[in-house]
Design an enzyme around this catalytic site. Structure first.
Site, PDB file in Angstrom:
ATOM      1  N   HIS A 119       0.848  -1.216  -0.040  1.00  0.00           N
ATOM      2  CA  HIS A 119      -0.009   0.043   0.050  1.00  0.00           C
ATOM      3  C   HIS A 119       0.788   1.178   0.079  1.00  0.00           C
ATOM      4  O   HIS A 119       0.344   2.326  -0.301  1.00  0.00           O
ATOM      5  CB  HIS A 119      -1.094   0.080   1.354  1.00  0.00           C
ATOM      6  CG  HIS A 119      -2.299   0.400   0.980  1.00  0.00           C
ATOM      7  ND1 HIS A 119      -2.780   0.421  -0.390  1.00  0.00           N
ATOM      8  CD2 HIS A 119      -3.322   0.466   1.861  1.00  0.00           C
ATOM      9  CE1 HIS A 119      -4.211   0.936  -0.431  1.00  0.00           C
ATOM     10  NE2 HIS A 119      -4.643   1.119   1.136  1.00  0.00           N
TER      11      HIS A 119
ATOM     12  N   TYR B 290      -2.729   8.348   7.335  1.00  0.00           N
ATOM     13  CA  TYR B 290      -3.209   7.141   6.879  1.00  0.00           C
ATOM     14  C   TYR B 290      -4.151   7.354   5.740  1.00  0.00           C
ATOM     15  O   TYR B 290      -4.649   8.369   5.426  1.00  0.00           O
ATOM     16  CB  TYR B 290      -4.071   6.336   7.965  1.00  0.00           C
ATOM     17  CG  TYR B 290      -3.062   6.028   9.493  1.00  0.00           C
ATOM     18  CD1 TYR B 290      -2.482   5.018   9.163  1.00  0.00           C
ATOM     19  CD2 TYR B 290      -3.039   6.813  10.339  1.00  0.00           C
ATOM     20  CE1 TYR B 290      -1.444   4.385  10.237  1.00  0.00           C
ATOM     21  CE2 TYR B 290      -2.225   6.463  11.433  1.00  0.00           C
ATOM     22  CZ  TYR B 290      -1.418   5.258  11.242  1.00  0.00           C
ATOM     23  OH  TYR B 290      -0.449   5.115  12.437  1.00  0.00           O
TER      24      TYR B 290
ATOM     25  N   ASN C 126      -6.772   6.473   4.339  1.00  0.00           N
ATOM     26  CA  ASN C 126      -8.234   6.658   3.917  1.00  0.00           C
ATOM     27  C   ASN C 126      -8.685   8.145   4.483  1.00  0.00           C
ATOM     28  O   ASN C 126      -9.818   8.418   4.191  1.00  0.00           O
ATOM     29  CB  ASN C 126      -9.201   5.731   4.644  1.00  0.00           C
ATOM     30  CG  ASN C 126      -8.918   5.504   5.866  1.00  0.00           C
ATOM     31  OD1 ASN C 126      -8.091   6.073   6.377  1.00  0.00           O
ATOM     32  ND2 ASN C 126      -9.690   4.419   6.293  1.00  0.00           N
TER      33      ASN C 126
ATOM     34  N   ASN D  96      -8.867   3.744  -1.510  1.00  0.00           N
ATOM     35  CA  ASN D  96      -9.413   4.494  -0.332  1.00  0.00           C
ATOM     36  C   ASN D  96      -8.625   6.006  -0.507  1.00  0.00           C
ATOM     37  O   ASN D  96      -9.199   6.900   0.245  1.00  0.00           O
ATOM     38  CB  ASN D  96      -9.068   3.883   0.766  1.00  0.00           C
ATOM     39  CG  ASN D  96     -10.118   2.905   1.007  1.00  0.00           C
ATOM     40  OD1 ASN D  96     -11.388   2.890   0.365  1.00  0.00           O
ATOM     41  ND2 ASN D  96      -9.997   1.697   1.770  1.00  0.00           N
TER      42      ASN D  96
END
Length: 193
Positions: free
Chosen positions: A22, A68, A70, A116
């Protein structure tokens, strides 16, 4: 066509996420900063780490949101508004499930594609920014996606992703010069060795 003047890498903060798939967007921006000698510093006003430097004679800002994934918009949106950077001058590098490791694509506009980080940005600045999509592969089922993106790639896949990122790094000069179609042709034609 706008010169790219803000390059954002999406990922998650913290050493436990540093090597996870990610964080492919972070890898790209960190390597770009290294290549051009741009210092990345904590930027609490914008909930991120940012830097500013000269890339091929152009003034460019780099940003890694520390919110983070999202909540990436909480960093990208105020940063771009404060520095008055139009969406058309923004490149956002991110991991892409729907492409295999070693595949990399430059795309302009579109939706969030289920990502996201993009999902938190598009409603605020619109869809007209550029995306550098770094293939990380799909685990095969929806249930396994979270573990996949937050997992570390085996070295064979990592080397494919590294090669794709290296290739894209060599085309950043075209992006900052506003030669987006040429950069797109050259980046999207990449095939792993």
């Amino acid at each position: 066509m706008s010169n790219i003047s803000l390059i954002v890498g999406l990922g998650n903060p913290g050493s436990e996420y540093a090597q996870t798939r990610h964080n492919a967007g972070f890898w790209f921006v960190e390597q770009l900063a290294d290549k051009y000698g741009i210092t990345l510093k904590n930027d609490p006003k914008f909930h991120g780490i940012s830097g500013r430097g000269n890339i091929e004679g152009h003034d460019v800002r780099l940003l890694l949101p520390m919110t983070y994934m999202n909540r990436s918009g909480q960093s990208v949106v105020p940063f771009s508004k404060f520095y008055q950077i139009a969406p058309e001058a923004i490149l956002i590098a991110h991991d892409e499930l729907d492409m295999n490791p070693g595949v990399i694509r430059l795309k302009t506009g579109g939706g969030h594609g289920g990502h996201n980080g993009l999902r938190d940005i598009v409603p605020h600045i619109g869809p007209n920014f550029h995306r550098l999509r770094i293939g990380i592969g799909h685990p095969g089922s929806k249930e396994r996606v979270s573990g996949h993106v937050l997992g570390k790639a085996p070295s064979s896949e990592q080397s494919l992703m590294d090669g794709a990122i290296d290739h894209a790094l060599s085309k950043v000069k075209l992006l900052v010069q506003g030669q987006v179609p040429q950069a797109m042709n050259q980046i999207n034609a990449y095939k792993p060795a």
